[in-house]
Design an enzyme around this catalytic site. Sequence first.
Site, mmCIF file in Angstrom:
data_model
loop_
_atom_site.group_PDB
_atom_site.id
_atom_site.type_symbol
_atom_site.label_atom_id
_atom_site.label_comp_id
_atom_site.label_asym_id
_atom_site.label_seq_id
_atom_site.Cartn_x
_atom_site.Cartn_y
_atom_site.Cartn_z
ATOM 1 N N GLU A 288 0.804 -1.153 0.018
ATOM 2 C CA GLU A 288 0.129 -0.046 0.096
ATOM 3 C C GLU A 288 0.882 1.579 0.068
ATOM 4 O O GLU A 288 1.794 1.718 0.678
ATOM 5 C CB GLU A 288 -1.034 0.264 1.121
ATOM 6 C CG GLU A 288 -1.868 1.817 1.278
ATOM 7 C CD GLU A 288 -2.496 1.375 2.826
ATOM 8 O OE1 GLU A 288 -3.553 1.599 3.169
ATOM 9 O OE2 GLU A 288 -1.658 0.740 3.436
ATOM 10 N N LYS A 352 -9.863 2.667 -2.587
ATOM 11 C CA LYS A 352 -9.775 1.884 -1.421
ATOM 12 C C LYS A 352 -11.416 2.558 -2.117
ATOM 13 O O LYS A 352 -11.674 4.100 -1.664
ATOM 14 C CB LYS A 352 -9.125 2.401 -0.823
ATOM 15 C CG LYS A 352 -9.792 1.406 0.562
ATOM 16 C CD LYS A 352 -8.553 2.221 1.458
ATOM 17 C CE LYS A 352 -8.663 1.579 3.381
ATOM 18 N NZ LYS A 352 -7.793 2.063 4.211
ATOM 19 N N CYS A 405 -5.392 -2.667 2.622
ATOM 20 C CA CYS A 405 -5.085 -2.488 4.348
ATOM 21 C C CYS A 405 -6.867 -3.023 4.997
ATOM 22 O O CYS A 405 -7.188 -3.860 4.936
ATOM 23 C CB CYS A 405 -4.804 -0.609 4.733
ATOM 24 S SG CYS A 405 -4.301 -0.418 6.152
#
Length: 531
Positions: A288, A352, A405
């Site tokens: 990430e 995301k 994440c």
Amino acid sequence: MERLAARVILLWGVRRVLLAVAAGAIGALAMPPVGFIAALFISFTLLTWLMDGSAVSPGAGIFSRAKAFFSIGWWFGFGYFVAGLWWLGNALMVEADDFAWALPLAIFGLPAFLAIYYGLATAVAGLLWSDGFGRIAALAASFGLAEWLRGFLFTGFPWNAIGYGVMPIPLMMQSDAVIGLFGVSALAVFVLSAPALLGTRKGAAQGLMLAGALSAAHFSYGAYRMSQAAPPARDAAALSVRLVQPVIDQARKMDDSDRASVFEEHLALSALPPQPGAKRPDVIVWPETSVPFILTQNRDALTRIGEVLQDGQILIAGVVRAEESAPGKLPLYYNSIYVIDSQGQIIAASDKVHLTPFGEYLPFEDFWNRFGIGNIVNMPGGFTSGNRRTLLTLPSGAIFYPLICYEAIFPFEIGADVTRATAILNITNDAWFGDTPGPYQHFLQARLRAVETGVPVIRDANNGISAFIDAYGQIVRGLDYNQKGVIDSPLGGNAVSTWSNYSRETYFWLIIIALSVIAVISRIGFKIKLN
């Protein structure tokens, strides 16, 4: 046992509060990296006895009963979440000059809020409290509901749900595929509380038999499903993937003068030759936000990527994506994944969707800005969430289901289209949390997503833990925390599974209903005896 139970039940005042906090804190020892499952038996046995002592006179009103039970559950939850989540404060120390003042809020404020869920659980259970094994059924049902609510209310935060504590190894993970995390959590609380029945004797035989049957089913199904697991893939035609774990200190990633060298370190690891006799990786994965600048604004960087990649190789990298917004306004920034080919061209992307509150965006931003409070991640205006999750289709035809994440902790956010995926791709940067329990807890949660979906997980982290996880939660290959390097592995296949989010949620509600029926019947019988 009876003498110990009596002493706990009769505790009052400060000693009672302290024991509740201690009982919760002990339970947190079941979570990684300690993984001491017996701690949860101690924890919930003490909680059951404390609740026995919280019972007020039969003539007391509903509010009085609920208040007494809520209090003990809140203190229990406070101890559990402080002991299990104290490491969140480490993220604030990366830029201590700006955020050290908020350390007490991270260490004590968030646990105080999360403890409300457990307080509500014990309050509801208290309304159905009795003197037999029905009371631990009430506790199990209410905790299952509390964990379920914690999974989505206020954007959700199901971290360290009780169920994780009883699923430390693949053999003990497989029930998650059938009844889901929250179903496991509910039944786990019943089993974990069962030893308390030995201290009060009433309902002990029935309760312990049911707890034993649930435990046997948990292990038996685990053994059965593990017997179906295929050996690691050795097919020469299988897609070969390289995970790059660069171990870049978070301060370096945020230092403008060091960004070029950080980028080159990723490239150098990507260019390492495979082990003798091993296949050249087809896909290289970076963690990430591994690219420390806006990649589309740096054509030279894309050219460098094309120079390092061999013909036909693909790079999948965590990036910050910028998008122009309205004239005169700041650009929109996304925490994203890029798929880049050997010509240095971006051929696919995914943003995301579920952002981390206070880390990537500020809830009620205007309110907090009045006090000069901003995001932990230094990004003008914070991150913007993606409208939808976009699956990453590679030139080879392989499909990766992206989870960036924090997104890997939400079981129900993985859609039905995951069945189309070759693998779940989870990239993360846990360097924010240092060498604390945080990265280990995060890793366990990512492993459970493989078990639930029957789809392998590719997990790449900046400083660990990176691993190839098969569809049964087994680690095929991995790199330990803070171990700099790369690992190459062919992708394995999916598990044979007929379970889905819908079936798991259905079984969860059936479990809650069954436990509630037991609790209600026991409560009715208890009231008849009192009268």
